[in-house]
Design an enzyme around this catalytic site. Structure first.
Site, PDB file in Angstrom:
ATOM      1  CB  SER A  25      83.834  27.857 -45.362  1.00  0.00           C
ATOM      2  OG  SER A  25      83.722  27.182 -46.601  1.00  0.00           O
ATOM      3  CB  SER A  64      66.982  19.689 -51.527  1.00  0.00           C
ATOM      4  OG  SER A  64      66.615  19.328 -52.836  1.00  0.00           O
ATOM      5  CE1 TYR A  84      72.695  22.764 -57.307  1.00  0.00           C
ATOM      6  CE2 TYR A  84      70.471  23.239 -58.077  1.00  0.00           C
ATOM      7  CZ  TYR A  84      71.437  23.323 -57.101  1.00  0.00           C
ATOM      8  OH  TYR A  84      71.154  23.956 -55.910  1.00  0.00           O
ATOM      9  CE  LYS A  97      71.525  20.925 -54.143  1.00  0.00           C
ATOM     10  NZ  LYS A  97      72.126  20.831 -52.789  1.00  0.00           N
TER      11      LYS A  97
END
Length: 262
Positions: free
Chosen positions: A12, A127, A141, A145
């Site tokens: 979205s 990623s 973060y 990843k």
């Protein structure tokens, strides 16, 4: 090429929405699994939350029943947390992994029974270059990843006998709403005085980054490939940097990144 049934988590907004629009325009049947319906033309929305695996399983069951197959899963749902690793609140830390890593895992586990039955499918896990160059004050973060990369690499070997292809895709800086939506903490700024400047520099790089459509175009190319490598980097300069990372001693790479964000 025959139209595909494509499922995108986080379709979205950002990269996910750009990919959903691009797949839909070329005639594929596209489902966006997210918490909010963006009303994207040509894209079918289903309410789902990647942190609630039962919602993903229900959505995949419905899609497989209606379409007869699921050809492509793209795991795009993600969020960012920034700040000093020592000072980020525990709930924010857990949400970072719940969305980026466990959200990817939940989506993959929900789709695998269907792809195994049909003996085909492509799974593309979005990623980040931050998985290779760990960014200071974005430690969780980067860690989430890097874990996505490792998960995708191991998974590809497990599911190869079923004709399922898997890879991780690492974009560099992207200009999307991700930057504004980042969960930021200034706690500990007195202890880590360079934290605020480092986060501001990172966000400026993102605002000047490549378009999400560029990443979406790469995702379409990979969805159509018969054979996938374990890892792809989006953007020529980023591909060069990732190549150099293989050559740099770890301490040198860490020093260079540290100087960039001071």
């Amino acid at each position: 090429m025959s139209p595909k049934t494509v499922v995108i988590t986080g379709g979205s907004s950002g990269i996910g929405r750009a990919a959903a629009e691009m797949f839909a325009r070329r005639g594929d049947t596209v489902y966006d699994l997210s918490r909010h319906d963006a009303g994207t033309p040509g894209v079918l929305h289903m309410d789902a939350d990647v942190t609630r695996p039962e919602t993903l399983c229900a959505a995949m069951e419905t899609i497989a029943a209606v379409q007869g197959r699921i050809d492509v899963l793209i795991c795009c749902a993600g969020m960012g947390v920034s700040g000093a690793a020592e000072c980020i609140a525990e709930p924010d830390l857990h949400r970072q992994f719940d969305v980026n890593l466990y959200g990817t895992i939940h989506a993959v586990r929900a789709v695998l029974p269907h792809m195994r039955t049909q003996k085909s499918g492509s799974i593309l896990c979005v990623s980040s270059v931050a998985a290779v160059y760990a960014i200071p004050f974005q430690a969780f973060y980067s860690a989430s990843k890097a874990a996505v990369n490792a998960f995708a690499d191991a998974l590809r070997t497990e599911v190869q006998p079923f004709g399922i292809r898997v890879c991780a895709v690492m974009p560099g800086d992207i200009a999307t709403g991700f930057t504004a939506a980042r969960c930021k903490t200034t706690a500990g700024s007195d202890i880590y005085p360079c934290a605020d400047a480092a986060v501001a520099k990172m966000e400026q790089d993102e605002k000047n980054g490549m378009s999400p459509e560029r990443v979406a175009a790469q995702l379409i190319r990979l969805a159509d490939k018969k054979f996938l490598a374990p890892l792809y980097t989006v953007g020529g300069s980023y591909r060069f940097l990732v190549f150099l990372r293989r050559l740099f001693p770890g301490a040198l790479a860490s020093k260079i990144v540290g100087q960039m964000y001071r």
